[in-house]
Design a protein around this motif. Structure first.
Motif, mmCIF file in Angstrom:
data_model
loop_
_atom_site.group_PDB
_atom_site.id
_atom_site.type_symbol
_atom_site.label_atom_id
_atom_site.label_comp_id
_atom_site.label_asym_id
_atom_site.label_seq_id
_atom_site.Cartn_x
_atom_site.Cartn_y
_atom_site.Cartn_z
ATOM 1 N N LYS A 1 0.827 -1.208 0.000
ATOM 2 C CA LYS A 1 0.000 0.000 0.000
ATOM 3 C C LYS A 1 0.860 1.255 0.000
ATOM 4 O O LYS A 1 0.607 2.203 -0.757
ATOM 5 N N GLN A 2 1.890 1.273 0.834
ATOM 6 C CA GLN A 2 2.760 2.446 0.935
ATOM 7 C C GLN A 2 3.517 2.694 -0.366
ATOM 8 O O GLN A 2 3.755 3.848 -0.749
ATOM 9 N N ILE A 3 3.874 1.625 -1.047
ATOM 10 C CA ILE A 3 4.620 1.745 -2.299
ATOM 11 C C ILE A 3 3.727 2.242 -3.430
ATOM 12 O O ILE A 3 4.194 2.856 -4.379
ATOM 13 N N GLY A 4 2.436 1.993 -3.322
ATOM 14 C CA GLY A 4 1.515 2.483 -4.338
ATOM 15 C C GLY A 4 1.041 1.441 -5.323
ATOM 16 O O GLY A 4 0.569 1.790 -6.418
ATOM 17 N N LEU A 5 1.132 0.153 -4.953
ATOM 18 C CA LEU A 5 0.566 -0.872 -5.816
ATOM 19 C C LEU A 5 -0.960 -0.778 -5.800
ATOM 20 O O LEU A 5 -1.551 -0.187 -4.902
ATOM 21 N N GLN A 6 -1.572 -1.394 -6.792
ATOM 22 C CA GLN A 6 -3.024 -1.284 -6.918
ATOM 23 C C GLN A 6 -3.785 -2.365 -6.152
ATOM 24 O O GLN A 6 -4.981 -2.213 -5.898
ATOM 25 N N GLY A 7 -3.106 -3.452 -5.796
ATOM 26 C CA GLY A 7 -3.825 -4.512 -5.114
ATOM 27 C C GLY A 7 -2.921 -5.579 -4.554
ATOM 28 O O GLY A 7 -1.694 -5.553 -4.724
ATOM 29 N N VAL A 8 -3.540 -6.542 -3.880
ATOM 30 C CA VAL A 8 -2.831 -7.681 -3.304
ATOM 31 C C VAL A 8 -3.597 -8.960 -3.613
ATOM 32 O O VAL A 8 -4.785 -8.932 -3.948
ATOM 33 N N VAL A 9 -2.893 -10.079 -3.467
ATOM 34 C CA VAL A 9 -3.445 -11.395 -3.747
ATOM 35 C C VAL A 9 -3.259 -12.243 -2.499
ATOM 36 O O VAL A 9 -2.131 -12.424 -2.034
ATOM 37 N N ILE A 10 -4.365 -12.751 -1.933
ATOM 38 C CA ILE A 10 -4.300 -13.430 -0.643
ATOM 39 C C ILE A 10 -5.113 -14.716 -0.665
ATOM 40 O O ILE A 10 -5.912 -14.943 -1.568
ATOM 41 N N GLY A 11 -4.912 -15.547 0.355
ATOM 42 C CA GLY A 11 -5.706 -16.758 0.528
ATOM 43 C C GLY A 11 -5.340 -17.413 1.842
ATOM 44 O O GLY A 11 -4.158 -17.648 2.110
ATOM 45 N N VAL A 12 -6.337 -17.669 2.683
ATOM 46 C CA VAL A 12 -6.105 -18.256 3.998
ATOM 47 C C VAL A 12 -7.175 -19.303 4.292
ATOM 48 O O VAL A 12 -8.357 -19.070 4.072
ATOM 49 N N LEU A 13 -6.739 -20.468 4.783
ATOM 50 C CA LEU A 13 -7.658 -21.558 5.092
ATOM 51 C C LEU A 13 -7.448 -22.038 6.526
ATOM 52 O O LEU A 13 -6.392 -21.803 7.119
ATOM 53 N N ASN A 14 -8.465 -22.727 7.065
ATOM 54 C CA ASN A 14 -8.303 -23.365 8.362
ATOM 55 C C ASN A 14 -8.048 -24.858 8.177
ATOM 56 O O ASN A 14 -7.986 -25.351 7.042
ATOM 57 N N THR A 15 -7.910 -25.582 9.275
ATOM 58 C CA THR A 15 -7.538 -26.995 9.180
ATOM 59 C C THR A 15 -8.603 -27.840 8.493
ATOM 60 O O THR A 15 -8.301 -28.908 7.958
ATOM 61 N N ALA A 16 -9.851 -27.359 8.501
ATOM 62 C CA ALA A 16 -10.953 -28.114 7.895
ATOM 63 C C ALA A 16 -11.111 -27.848 6.407
ATOM 64 O O ALA A 16 -12.035 -28.369 5.776
ATOM 65 N N GLY A 17 -10.231 -27.042 5.827
ATOM 66 C CA GLY A 17 -10.331 -26.746 4.403
ATOM 67 C C GLY A 17 -11.382 -25.713 4.085
ATOM 68 O O GLY A 17 -11.962 -25.714 2.988
ATOM 69 N N LYS A 18 -11.634 -24.808 5.044
ATOM 70 C CA LYS A 18 -12.559 -23.707 4.822
ATOM 71 C C LYS A 18 -11.792 -22.390 4.882
ATOM 72 O O LYS A 18 -10.708 -22.316 5.459
ATOM 73 N N VAL A 19 -12.344 -21.356 4.262
ATOM 74 C CA VAL A 19 -11.719 -20.036 4.350
ATOM 75 C C VAL A 19 -11.693 -19.611 5.810
ATOM 76 O O VAL A 19 -12.698 -19.716 6.529
ATOM 77 N N ASP A 20 -10.523 -19.149 6.273
ATOM 78 C CA ASP A 20 -10.401 -18.689 7.653
ATOM 79 C C ASP A 20 -10.996 -17.291 7.763
ATOM 80 O O ASP A 20 -10.399 -16.310 7.300
ATOM 81 N N HIS A 21 -12.177 -17.204 8.346
ATOM 82 C CA HIS A 21 -12.932 -15.950 8.391
ATOM 83 C C HIS A 21 -12.153 -14.848 9.091
ATOM 84 O O HIS A 21 -12.057 -13.715 8.591
#
Length: 250
Positions: free
Chosen positions: A86-106
């Motif tokens: 964000k500080q550098i001025g990029l337009q976006g980020v790419v993320i992905g996080v899961l829990n042990t059950a294979g669901k998105v970690d809320h």
């Protein structure tokens, strides 16, 4: 049939940024270590890409190879890297996080989204490792992501075309589904026609020979099976060929 609106090219060196743009990329996914599926790029790489790119640049936020089950310390790293992007001025980020059950970690996703406020956010192919892709899509949409990168839960986007089409119908205009994995000029049109996606993601990788005059054949920087003097780079011609292959689709 659906016309292509974005061709995203993932790169892991600055030479490839120029090639991707020359080939016609409309967005860049900035990574390190594409051979490992893409890890977070360095701050210096982010800064140089922000300075030189004429198209939006999204930084991969992934602190290590392997699964998408991240510790508290991993999260601290990812939050700091999002702040840097964000500080550098990029337009976006790419993320992905899961829990042990294979669901998105809320909770983790909410924290990353809060840090990324003001940036575009892509949820990456962690979606393809979820136990229930539609539940995952609901969580990603509720969190405010703008797109998901997916291969339709298969090894390649063409293999997963049926599921990708279902994902497009399920999300409608609430979330963009971007098809990636194994996208080439030979199959790009088929993927668009079969799935209804409007965005494609690829690396267009090739290799070039090192410009070194002295080749130290016995010393290796890492895995001895990897040729240190064959430099992986994006091929402008491969990117342009994909655009050529899909240009007649309306």
């Amino acid at each position: 049939m659906t016309a292509l609106t974005h061709l995203e090219v993932c790169i892991d060196n600055i030479e490839s940024l120029h090639a991707a743009q020359q080939g016609g990329a409309t967005r860049i996914e900035l990574c390190s270590s594409l051979s490992l599926g893409g890890l977070t790029p360095s701050v210096g790489f982010m800064r140089q890409a922000a300075r030189l790119s004429s198209v939006p640049v999204y930084a991969m936020i992934r602190p290590r190879q392997g699964d998408f089950l991240f510790s508290g310390e991993d999260m601290e790293i990812m939050l700091a890297d999002i702040h840097a992007a964000k500080q550098i001025g990029l337009q976006g980020v790419v993320i992905g996080v899961l829990n042990t059950a294979g669901k998105v970690d809320h909770d983790q996703l909410a924290a990353l989204m809060q840090a990324a406020d003001g940036l575009g956010v892509t949820f990456h192919r962690a979606i393809d490792q979820c136990v229930n892709v539609y539940e995952a899509l609901d969580m990603v949409m509720a969190a405010g992501c703008e797109r998901v990168l997916s291969s339709g839960l298969q090894a390649t986007a063409l293999d997963g075309a049926e599921t990708l089409a279902e994902m497009v119908r399920y999300c409608d205009n609430r979330l963009s589904i971007m098809a990636g994995a194994g996208v080439t000029a030979d199959n790009a049109a088929d993927i668009l026609v079969q799935t209804g996606v409007k965005e494609l993601h690829l690396s267009g990788k090739t290799t070039r020979a090192s410009l070194m005059e002295h080749i130290a054949a016995s010393a290796h920087m890492g895995d001895a099976s990897v040729d240190d003097f064959a430099i992986p780079v994006t091929s402008a011609e491969k990117i342009a060929a994909v655009l050529q292959a899909v240009k007649t689709i309306r």
